[in-house]
Write a protein that holds these residues in place. Structure first.
Motif, PDB file in Angstrom:
ATOM      1  N   UNK A   9       0.845  -1.194   0.000  1.00 12.60           N
ATOM      2  CA  UNK A   9       0.000   0.000   0.000  1.00 12.60           C
ATOM      3  C   UNK A   9       0.881   1.245   0.000  1.00 12.60           C
ATOM      4  N   UNK A  10       0.417   2.275  -0.702  1.00 10.97           N
ATOM      5  CA  UNK A  10       1.179   3.521  -0.744  1.00 10.97           C
ATOM      6  C   UNK A  10       1.437   4.044   0.666  1.00 10.97           C
ATOM      7  N   UNK A  11       2.661   4.422   0.911  1.00 13.01           N
ATOM      8  CA  UNK A  11       3.041   4.946   2.220  1.00 13.01           C
ATOM      9  C   UNK A  11       2.314   6.252   2.534  1.00 13.01           C
ATOM     10  N   UNK A  12       2.038   7.016   1.491  1.00 12.41           N
ATOM     11  CA  UNK A  12       1.349   8.293   1.659  1.00 12.41           C
ATOM     12  C   UNK A  12       0.174   8.378   0.683  1.00 12.41           C
ATOM     13  N   UNK A  13      -0.656   9.369   0.908  1.00 16.13           N
ATOM     14  CA  UNK A  13      -1.694   9.697  -0.054  1.00 16.13           C
ATOM     15  C   UNK A  13      -1.073  10.121  -1.379  1.00 16.13           C
ATOM     16  N   UNK A  14      -1.802   9.957  -2.461  1.00 11.96           N
ATOM     17  CA  UNK A  14      -1.353  10.471  -3.757  1.00 11.96           C
ATOM     18  C   UNK A  14      -1.340  11.998  -3.677  1.00 11.96           C
ATOM     19  N   UNK A  15      -0.218  12.581  -4.043  1.00 10.86           N
ATOM     20  CA  UNK A  15      -0.040  14.032  -3.908  1.00 10.86           C
ATOM     21  C   UNK A  15      -0.372  14.766  -5.204  1.00 10.86           C
ATOM     22  N   UNK A  69       1.834  15.486   3.004  1.00  8.67           N
ATOM     23  CA  UNK A  69       1.817  14.082   3.401  1.00  8.67           C
ATOM     24  C   UNK A  69       3.064  13.787   4.241  1.00  8.67           C
ATOM     25  N   UNK A  70       2.920  12.937   5.242  1.00 14.30           N
ATOM     26  CA  UNK A  70       4.045  12.591   6.095  1.00 14.30           C
ATOM     27  C   UNK A  70       4.311  13.572   7.211  1.00 14.30           C
ATOM     28  N   UNK A  94       2.287   0.224  10.629  1.00 15.26           N
ATOM     29  CA  UNK A  94       2.707  -0.341   9.340  1.00 15.26           C
ATOM     30  C   UNK A  94       3.575   0.635   8.550  1.00 15.26           C
ATOM     31  N   UNK A  95       3.929   1.775   9.151  1.00 18.22           N
ATOM     32  CA  UNK A  95       4.750   2.754   8.456  1.00 18.22           C
ATOM     33  C   UNK A  95       3.974   3.597   7.462  1.00 18.22           C
ATOM     34  N   UNK A  96       2.661   3.744   7.693  1.00 18.70           N
ATOM     35  CA  UNK A  96       1.797   4.476   6.770  1.00 18.70           C
ATOM     36  C   UNK A  96       1.403   5.823   7.359  1.00 18.70           C
ATOM     37  N   UNK A  97       1.394   6.847   6.528  1.00 19.68           N
ATOM     38  CA  UNK A  97       1.091   8.206   6.972  1.00 19.68           C
ATOM     39  C   UNK A  97      -0.323   8.624   6.576  1.00 19.68           C
ATOM     40  N   UNK A  98      -0.920   9.459   7.424  1.00 17.19           N
ATOM     41  CA  UNK A  98      -2.214  10.085   7.117  1.00 17.19           C
ATOM     42  C   UNK A  98      -3.328   9.076   6.867  1.00 17.19           C
ATOM     43  N   UNK A  99      -3.276   7.930   7.510  1.00 13.93           N
ATOM     44  CA  UNK A  99      -4.397   7.013   7.392  1.00 13.93           C
ATOM     45  C   UNK A  99      -5.604   7.565   8.151  1.00 13.93           C
ATOM     46  N   UNK A 100      -5.342   8.519   9.019  1.00 13.69           N
ATOM     47  CA  UNK A 100      -6.405   9.170   9.779  1.00 13.69           C
ATOM     48  C   UNK A 100      -6.314  10.671   9.516  1.00 13.69           C
ATOM     49  N   UNK A 101      -7.424  11.312   9.209  1.00 15.51           N
ATOM     50  CA  UNK A 101      -7.432  12.752   9.000  1.00 15.51           C
ATOM     51  C   UNK A 101      -6.823  13.169   7.668  1.00 15.51           C
ATOM     52  N   UNK A 102      -6.572  14.452   7.520  1.00 14.21           N
ATOM     53  CA  UNK A 102      -6.075  15.092   6.302  1.00 14.21           C
ATOM     54  C   UNK A 102      -7.159  15.056   5.225  1.00 14.21           C
ATOM     55  N   UNK A 103      -7.317  13.947   4.504  1.00 14.01           N
ATOM     56  CA  UNK A 103      -8.429  13.833   3.552  1.00 14.01           C
ATOM     57  C   UNK A 103      -9.029  12.436   3.630  1.00 14.01           C
ATOM     58  N   UNK A 104     -10.315  12.349   3.333  1.00 13.04           N
ATOM     59  CA  UNK A 104     -10.963  11.056   3.161  1.00 13.04           C
ATOM     60  C   UNK A 104     -10.316  10.315   1.995  1.00 13.04           C
ATOM     61  N   UNK A 105     -10.489   8.980   1.967  1.00 12.28           N
ATOM     62  CA  UNK A 105      -9.889   8.194   0.897  1.00 12.28           C
ATOM     63  C   UNK A 105     -10.924   7.270   0.254  1.00 12.28           C
ATOM     64  N   UNK A 106     -10.906   7.248  -1.085  1.00 16.96           N
ATOM     65  CA  UNK A 106     -11.800   6.372  -1.833  1.00 16.96           C
ATOM     66  C   UNK A 106     -11.439   4.901  -1.628  1.00 16.96           C
TER      67      UNK A 106
END
Length: 310
Positions: A33-39, A197-198, A205-217
């Motif tokens: 899974x992408x470590x960050x949201x798509x920028x 992001x980050x 799991x080393x993942x950023x912004x899984x909570x908050x910032x923006x909703x995810x599809x």
């Protein structure tokens, strides 16, 4: 990307909103899974390579929306605007406005730009836009179960991605609204809108912004969760569960032009303690596939290839 090994976990919650219940044990296979949201930087590369035009950049056809004023058939997207004071929190039209000329290149309105926002998550992307990016990148959008499993970071059953306290010791661990929504944001986390992001600590799991910032599809159609059973009186552990059907996802409040809805996950910078406490792994929200907003983005996954054994 980060690898998330397959496993079982407690999906959902019975402590916040009814659409998150019941809590059910499910299992997912491993995936990257992408470590960050798509920028914005990432999405710009995709657009440059493909010439993709987002939904927000295309004028809606009044034929698709019975009763629509033809004068409103202009490209644009939903944009959040802070109110001057307290309003009826049941009336989201107080802070959401359809803004002509607003799109991923102009995230804060038609006169805005991406200057300084290159590493912020791309927004004003509808489901098909996210899906097109994923296909171009050789990836997929996650299912709701895959996304929630990754967001929990190994903390099975915890309210948040880091434990059971929103701001332990006063620490801001995600980009969300502090203060009284939608008019008084104290900005304890330092950001009025999206953040790079980050910015905040990664989860287990080393993942950023899984909570908050923006909703995810996610790819799942929105429906009320249910516990699957393999036999009368015996619960199973579903493997790689999926959401409801497209028909189940239709918005019942719009019978003249029913629009199917996908599941959003993770909450956003607009989630606040007094409104929309959905900055949690179990939180979920229905979103029409033909809509884009200033607080919805996405990330992608690559599922592990299953070994074929004789």
């Amino acid at each position: 990307m980060r690898h998330v090994p397959g496993g079982a976990f407690q999906m959902g919650s019975d402590r916040f909103y009814p659409e998150e219940a019941p809590v059910r044990r499910v299992q997912v296979d491993g995936f990257w899974i992408d470590e960050t949201l798509v920028t914005n930087r990432d999405f710009a590369r995709f657009v440059a390579a493909t010439g993709h035009i987002t939904l927000a950049e295309i004028a809606p056809d009044p034929k698709d929306y019975p009763g629509m004023d033809p004068a409103l058939a202009q490209p644009g997207s939903l944009l959040f605007q802070r109110t001057r004071g307290p309003v009826d929190l049941a009336d989201y039209s107080q802070w959401w406005h359809f803004s002509f000329g607003t799109d991923w290149r102009h995230p804060h309105g038609p006169d805005s730009s991406l200057d300084g926002l290159e590493d912020h998550p791309v927004v004003h992307v509808a489901f098909k836009d996210a899906e097109a990016y994923a296909k171009w990148a050789g990836k997929s959008l996650p299912t709701e179960a895959e996304w929630e499993y990754a967001a929990r970071g190994g903390l099975d059953g915890a309210d948040f991605a880091w434990g059971d306290e929103l701001a332990p010791g006063g620490a801001m661990l995600a980009n969300h609204w502090q203060g009284a929504f939608p008019f008084a944001n104290t900005l304890d986390d330092g950001y009025e809108r999206t953040s790079p992001v980050g910015t905040y600590p990664a989860n287990g799991h080393g993942l950023f912004d899984m909570i908050g910032n923006v909703w995810e599809w996610t790819t799942d159609w929105f429906a009320q969760p249910r516990i699957e059973r393999k036999a009368k009186g015996s619960c199973c552990v579903p493997a790689n569960p999926r959401g409801g059907t497209k028909r189940e996802s239709l918005d019942p409040t719009n019978p003249d032009a029913p629009i199917p809805r996908k599941v959003l996950k993770g909450g956003s910078h607009l989630c606040a303690p007094n409104y929309c406490q959905r900055y949690r792994p179990a939180a979920r929200h229905p979103q029409a596939v033909d809509s884009s907003t200033s607080h919805i983005g996405f990330r992608c996954i690559i599922r592990d290839k299953k070994e074929h054994r004789s």
